[in-house]
Design a protein around this motif. Structure first.
Motif, PDB file in Angstrom:
ATOM      1  N   THR A 168      67.530 -58.547   7.431  1.00 25.39           N
ATOM      2  CA  THR A 168      66.668 -57.732   6.577  1.00 25.39           C
ATOM      3  C   THR A 168      67.054 -56.261   6.727  1.00 25.39           C
TER       4      THR A 168
ATOM      5  N   GLU B 126      66.693 -52.312   5.929  1.00 17.74           N
ATOM      6  CA  GLU B 126      65.699 -51.356   5.470  1.00 17.74           C
ATOM      7  C   GLU B 126      66.292 -49.954   5.573  1.00 17.74           C
TER       8      GLU B 126
ATOM      9  N   ALA C 245      67.048 -60.799   3.146  1.00 15.39           N
ATOM     10  CA  ALA C 245      65.898 -60.283   2.408  1.00 15.39           C
ATOM     11  C   ALA C 245      66.173 -58.821   2.080  1.00 15.39           C
TER      12      ALA C 245
ATOM     13  N   PRO D 264      65.329 -55.230  -0.101  1.00 14.83           N
ATOM     14  CA  PRO D 264      64.300 -54.511  -0.850  1.00 14.83           C
ATOM     15  C   PRO D 264      64.843 -53.978  -2.178  1.00 14.83           C
TER      16      PRO D 264
ATOM     17  N   ASP E 192      63.094 -59.120  -0.898  1.00 14.96           N
ATOM     18  CA  ASP E 192      62.331 -59.280   0.344  1.00 14.96           C
ATOM     19  C   ASP E 192      60.903 -59.755   0.103  1.00 14.96           C
TER      20      ASP E 192
ATOM     21  N   LEU F 286      59.174 -61.679   6.894  1.00 13.72           N
ATOM     22  CA  LEU F 286      60.427 -61.606   6.137  1.00 13.72           C
ATOM     23  C   LEU F 286      61.540 -62.404   6.808  1.00 13.72           C
TER      24      LEU F 286
ATOM     25  N   ALA G 221      63.444 -65.294   4.864  1.00 14.36           N
ATOM     26  CA  ALA G 221      64.893 -65.248   4.667  1.00 14.36           C
ATOM     27  C   ALA G 221      65.562 -66.498   5.218  1.00 14.36           C
TER      28      ALA G 221
END
Length: 395
Positions: free
Chosen positions: A100, A102, A161, A163, A203, A376, A380
């Motif tokens: 994930t 970010e 995942a 965004p 996500d 998340l 995922a």
């Protein structure tokens, strides 16, 4: 590859037939999917759920045990007539990696079947990670994971995942505005680095999958999951038990709906939800919420109350529109949005009354996510497990 909420591959990717092999494949898939989602079922319960004979269920479970996909243990001793039915649980030999990215970190998780998070490492970054940064961080983490696997364990695939707007069938990112990713083939890049299949999705969509399948929610077949994180706000829509993805997987960008205001968003529009509802001013409340014993609610100070009221009004506009359009039974707020039902529930209810019709609003509950920081990562991983669940005989 499209993935439904129940963890099976999109029907276009699964061969359907009536031969003995096809029937057995579907039966194996049904049994494994039930065990995966329920986390523990007796063999008798599997027989009831599937409608198969006891001997067929026994045969299928034995094959799944032999493949390392489930474990079977004797039932606890109870006073009953007849022999107790053995308990079937997900195994931990076939594992998935979850990634994930970010704006301030890349998180890598190791997940076993049944949504069990075995390990999770958040790797902070000094800058917004590029796709190449994400691949390098994830590949290094996977190298450490591989060295720590015991004999008989194996990684099956990677779920990502992201965004932003993800074209599901190609696992490519069309736009992740807060990451400044444009037309990034993240699936191909990660696959080349890790020598594993990679499946990417938005996500919030994977968060919706996780909360629907593994969250402790009642009546979750009509659910909106709204995720708030450092990279913005997104939503996943579960409609009649299935994930609403749109024609290319772009559905659910609730963070880019207009709620008023004049700030220009990263996406290029003005007045988007995620320009009005942000994490930074709520950081103290969120930290206190996460550390409070017994679910105690933190008390905002006067400045935080003002921020909460303003942000709640903006959030209610977007949620009210979603209620009017989709008539959900449940709205699950994840990430930093968990602060709102905890600290601003009465204001949120009052504002929703102003921005949604009474009939659908009376049917909906607004609740915090129940999986916490694992949401998340679990979602995922569900992308990575989808091929295993669809055709266990291949593994």
């Amino acid at each position: 590859m499209g993935v439904s909420v129940n963890g099976s591959e999109d029907h276009r990717a699964v061969r359907v037939g009536t031969s003995t092999d096809d029937v057995r494949r579907r039966n194996l898939s049904s049994v494994l999917t039930l065990v995966h989602h329920h986390r523990a079922l007796s063999r008798a319960e599997l027989t009831r759920h599937t409608g198969l004979s006891r001997s067929t269920t026994k045969d299928l479970v034995e094959e799944l045990v032999a493949r390392g996909l489930v474990d079977e243990t004797p039932a606890p001793s109870v006073s009953q007539v007849g022999r107790p039915s053995p308990i079937v649980r997900p195994g931990d030999r076939v594992l998935a990696v979850a990634v994930t990215p970010e704006v301030d970190a890349v998180t890598v998780g190791l997940v076993a079947m049944g949504g069990a998070v075995l390990d999770m490492v958040r790797c902070p970054t000094e800058r917004i990670p590029t796709a190449a940064d994400t691949v390098a961080i994830a590949a290094e983490a996977v190298g450490r994971i591989r060295r720590g696997l015991r004999e008989g364990q194996a990684l099956t695939a990677v779920g990502v995942a992201v965004p932003g707007l993800v074209h599901g069938p190609e696992s490519s990112v069309q736009l992740a505005p807060n990451l400044d990713w444009h037309d990034v083939e993240i699936g191909q890049m990660l696959s080349a680095a890790m020598k594993l299949p990679v499946y990417a999705a938005n996500d919030a969509n994977v968060g919706a999958i996780a909360e629907h399948l593994f969250g402790t929610h009642l009546n979750a077949d009509h659910l909106i999951y709204v995720n708030g994180g450092p990279s913005g706000i997104g939503a996943g829509f579960v409609v009649a038990g299935g994930l609403l993805e749109g024609v290319a997987g772009y559905a659910g960008e609730l963070g880019h709906t207009y709620v008023g205001g004049r700030e220009i968003c990263h996406c290029g529009s003005v007045g988007c939800l995620e320009t009005e509802v942000t994490q930074a001013p709520l950081a103290r409340l969120l930290a206190e919420l996460d550390s409070a014993p017994g679910g105690a609610q933190p008390l905002p100070n006067s400045a935080e109350s003002d921020v909460l009221d303003r942000q709640t009004r903006a959030l209610a506009i977007a949620l009210g529109n979603a209620i009017n359009m989709l008539n959900p039974r449940l709205i699950v707020l994840g990430g930093f949005l968990r602060v709102f039902p905890a600290c601003a529930a009465s204001v949120l209810r009052a504002e929703l009354a102003r921005h949604s019709m009474g009939a659908p609003r009376d049917l909906v509950r607004v609740v915090p996510a129940t999986l916490g920081a694992d949401t998340l990562v679990i979602g995922a991983a569900e992308l990575a497990f989808a091929p295993v669940l669809a055709d266990p005989g291949r593994f």
